[in-house]
Design a protein around this motif. Structure first.
Motif, PDB file in Angstrom:
ATOM      1  N   ASN A  78       5.954 -28.152 -57.179  1.00 37.08           N
ATOM      2  CA  ASN A  78       6.309 -27.964 -58.469  1.00 37.08           C
ATOM      3  C   ASN A  78       6.691 -29.543 -58.895  1.00 37.08           C
ATOM      4  O   ASN A  78       7.753 -29.895 -58.310  1.00 37.08           O
ATOM      5  N   TRP A 120       8.747 -31.710 -60.842  1.00 39.85           N
ATOM      6  CA  TRP A 120       9.888 -31.713 -61.890  1.00 39.85           C
ATOM      7  C   TRP A 120      10.110 -32.971 -62.448  1.00 39.85           C
ATOM      8  O   TRP A 120      10.899 -33.056 -63.313  1.00 39.85           O
ATOM      9  N   ASP A 159      14.934 -26.116 -62.802  1.00 38.01           N
ATOM     10  CA  ASP A 159      15.019 -24.774 -63.084  1.00 38.01           C
ATOM     11  C   ASP A 159      16.137 -24.140 -62.693  1.00 38.01           C
ATOM     12  O   ASP A 159      16.611 -24.114 -61.449  1.00 38.01           O
ATOM     13  N   LYS A 160      16.984 -23.747 -63.604  1.00 38.88           N
ATOM     14  CA  LYS A 160      18.444 -23.390 -63.238  1.00 38.88           C
ATOM     15  C   LYS A 160      18.602 -22.277 -62.562  1.00 38.88           C
ATOM     16  O   LYS A 160      19.639 -21.992 -61.770  1.00 38.88           O
ATOM     17  N   GLN A 161      17.533 -21.418 -62.116  1.00 40.28           N
ATOM     18  CA  GLN A 161      17.688 -20.250 -61.465  1.00 40.28           C
ATOM     19  C   GLN A 161      17.144 -20.552 -60.009  1.00 40.28           C
ATOM     20  O   GLN A 161      17.773 -19.953 -58.893  1.00 40.28           O
ATOM     21  N   ILE A 162      16.511 -21.888 -59.979  1.00 41.31           N
ATOM     22  CA  ILE A 162      16.123 -22.304 -58.545  1.00 41.31           C
ATOM     23  C   ILE A 162      17.139 -22.994 -57.745  1.00 41.31           C
ATOM     24  O   ILE A 162      17.316 -23.111 -56.496  1.00 41.31           O
ATOM     25  N   GLY A 187       5.923 -30.686 -64.988  1.00 44.01           N
ATOM     26  CA  GLY A 187       5.689 -29.416 -65.206  1.00 44.01           C
ATOM     27  C   GLY A 187       4.620 -28.863 -64.511  1.00 44.01           C
ATOM     28  O   GLY A 187       4.276 -27.705 -64.419  1.00 44.01           O
ATOM     29  N   GLU A 236       1.874 -27.793 -61.264  1.00 45.26           N
ATOM     30  CA  GLU A 236       2.104 -26.850 -60.085  1.00 45.26           C
ATOM     31  C   GLU A 236       0.872 -27.015 -59.346  1.00 45.26           C
ATOM     32  O   GLU A 236      -0.114 -26.966 -59.897  1.00 45.26           O
TER      33      GLU A 236
END
Length: 550
Positions: free
Chosen positions: A5, A7, A45-48, A545, A547
């Motif tokens: 990915n 970023w 990505d705040k989750q990753i 953005g 992938e």
């Protein structure tokens, strides 16, 4: 399956940040910012972020490093793998980023406590350059110098049977800094490991080895609780010469990478106790086809010039200004190309007054304490680079203003002269003050030698100099990245199933990709046996953005 990915960093200059995700591990390659205004940060990505297993940092420049504290702000608790030299530079860059951003009226999205939370892991202490080591369980890595900046490195990674190369910022044309040829290094890299455990050799290197080029640690640690004592007088360079590491060497572009793969865990477990008593060098399965992914510095896009071409252009610009009695203002990063151009100018213009601000001299002193990163070649008068740097620091050629009064006085007294100042983007108050002193005279020139970001003061001057003053503003690159011919050569030498060209805008990347596909660059990039050539799938021009699944 490995997924990449973007970023940041592909299709743009700045905020380099590449996420590699496998079934169980996640690695982040660099985490920088794009300069100008409030700055642009990676598409984190705040989750990753809290689930990252490791962050690998190639070097200290802002566009690769300054968003790292934001990772900790978002919950990352792991380590940042980098060199000790890079670590020593980072505080200066973090501080400068905060000062310049807040001076422009913007807030930095992380606190000083996030900077202090960074946990560093030093590559040199884990393994010498050109030596495989286990980064985290199941992920192997190797590193080498890039020639871009003292402390800057490239990485190669093996995870989940995928082989990935990240060039960082790379050049083979630095006059000052040594690069390690990736092909030569990877071809020669074997892992010395015990047959009892799937673990590579780790050199326990004394922390002062790099700084003083003195003795290494007295013990080398191996799997299986075995140790070998090294001579107390062994130097770090001698130890590295014994290790499978390689300096840059001239090799035929038709020679290809034969990657040494990680040992099969099942094979290791099956060894007998009698076999495990001896430490042996076991050749790993060679890679006869392509790398799976190469993330490749192509910052100069379709520029085909060599460093010699650039130096000739710089000399022409400077001599033209000197001939008309003008002053040349050269804004430079605190550490990097500034020191190289200073040493070049010292030899090139023996009769021209030279002035330099303390920040750049501090960077020169830093190089003197880091001989490991320097070339061993001689310069003018058969001096070593260390001797040339020492003479620059201790000689009388450079005048260093200490007070504002001295700056004003010397600018008034001297006509044709060269002025080296820190801050290549000219965002600082000092850089803007210098420009204000030179702007009213059309005989003067601001000479920009690197990338200038949109929104920075240097970018504004470069785009519309007539709106700011009468003096000339010219841009002539000094090469610290790769251009067309460099990228083509690296693709031939390190062919990959997927090559991503990074570090310049999307339009220029598209042009470079098309040129590479239209010439014979890929004809030398060997495909795996039985696989049809599909060059349009081999070289990618991506954007933040995007992938890519390997």
């Amino acid at each position: 399956m490995i997924k990449l990915n973007v970023w940041g960093g592909a299709g743009e200059h700045g905020r380099s940040s590449y996420l590699l995700s496998g079934s169980t591990q996640r690695l982040l390659l660099d985490c920088g910012v794009k300069k100008g205004g409030a700055g642009e940060y990676p598409l984190l990505d705040k989750q990753i972020v809290p689930k990252l297993d490791a962050v690998l940092l190639s070097h200290a420049h802002e566009d690769h490093s300054v968003a790292i504290p934001l990772l900790y702000n978002l919950g990352y608790q792991g380590e940042v793998w980098t060199t000790r030299e890079t670590r020593e530079q980072l505080d200066t860059y973090f501080k400068a980023w905060r000062n310049n951003t807040e001076r422009a009226g913007y807030a930095v999205p992380y606190a000083e406590s996030d900077v202090q939370s960074i946990r560093y892991r030093y590559l040199e202490q884990e393994a010498a350059r050109g030596t495989w080591f286990e980064l985290i369980p199941g992920v192997w890595a190797i590193w080498g110098r890039t020639g871009h900046l003292a402390g800057s490195v490239w990485f190669a990674i093996e995870m989940e049977e995928r082989r990935i190369f990240y060039s960082g910022d790379y050049t083979s044309e630095s006059m000052l800094l040594q690069e390690d040829d990736p092909l030569a290094t990877l071809r020669g890299a074997n892992r010395l490991y015990s047959t009892q455990r799937s673990k590579p050799m780790r050199s326990r290197v004394d922390q002062t080895a790099l700084r003083g080029n003195l003795a290494v640690g007295q013990e080398a640690e191996f799997a299986g609780d075995q140790a070998i004592n090294a001579s107390l007088s062994t130097s770090f360079r001698e130890a590295e010469q014994a290790a499978p590491a390689h300096d840059s060497i001239a090799m035929d572009d038709k020679q290809f990478l034969s990657w040494q793969s990680a040992p099969n865990a099942k094979t290791v477990e099956a060894t007998t106790s009698s076999e495990s008593r001896a430490l042996s060098i076991q050749p790993m399965k060679p890679l006869e086809e392509l790398l799976d992914l190469a993330i490749m510095d192509a910052a100069y896009g379709t520029d085909r010039d060599t460093q010699a071409d650039k130096l000739q252009q710089l000399d022409h610009a400077i001599r033209g200004t000197i001939a008309r009695g003008g002053k040349v203002l050269l804004p430079m990063p605190v550490v990097g190309r500034g020191q190289e151009i200073m040493l070049w100018a010292e030899q090139q213009y023996p009769d021209i007054p030279l002035f330099v601000e303390q920040g750049l001299m501090k960077g020169m002193k830093q190089l003197l304490h880091s001989p490991y990163w320097l070339r061993e070649s001689e310069v003018a008068n058969k001096r070593s680079l260390t001797e040339a740097i020492t003479e620059c620091l201790n000689g009388t050629r450079w005048q260093i203003p200490v007070t504002q009064e001295e700056r004003e006085q010397w600018l008034e007294q001297h006509g044709a002269s060269l002025w080296f100042i820190p801050d290549g983007m000219m965002q600082s108050a000092l850089a803007r003050w210098y420009y204000s002193q030179l702007a009213g005279d059309q005989n003067n020139m601001v000479l920009l030698t690197g990338h200038v970001s949109e929104g920075t003061y240097a970018g504004q001057l470069s785009r519309a100099p007539e709106e700011h003053g009468k003096c000339e503003v010219r841009k002539v690159r000094y090469k610290v990245h790769q251009g067309w011919m460099d990228a083509a050569r690296m693709i031939r030498r390190l062919p990959a199933r997927h090559t991503i060209l990074v570090h310049t805008n999307r339009e220029e990347t598209d042009k470079l990709r098309d040129h590479l596909l239209s010439d014979n660059t890929l004809s030398e990039a060997r495909l795996s046996e039985g696989e049809e050539a599909a060059p349009n799938k081999m070289i990618h021009s991506l954007s933040p953005g995007d992938e890519l699944v390997l």
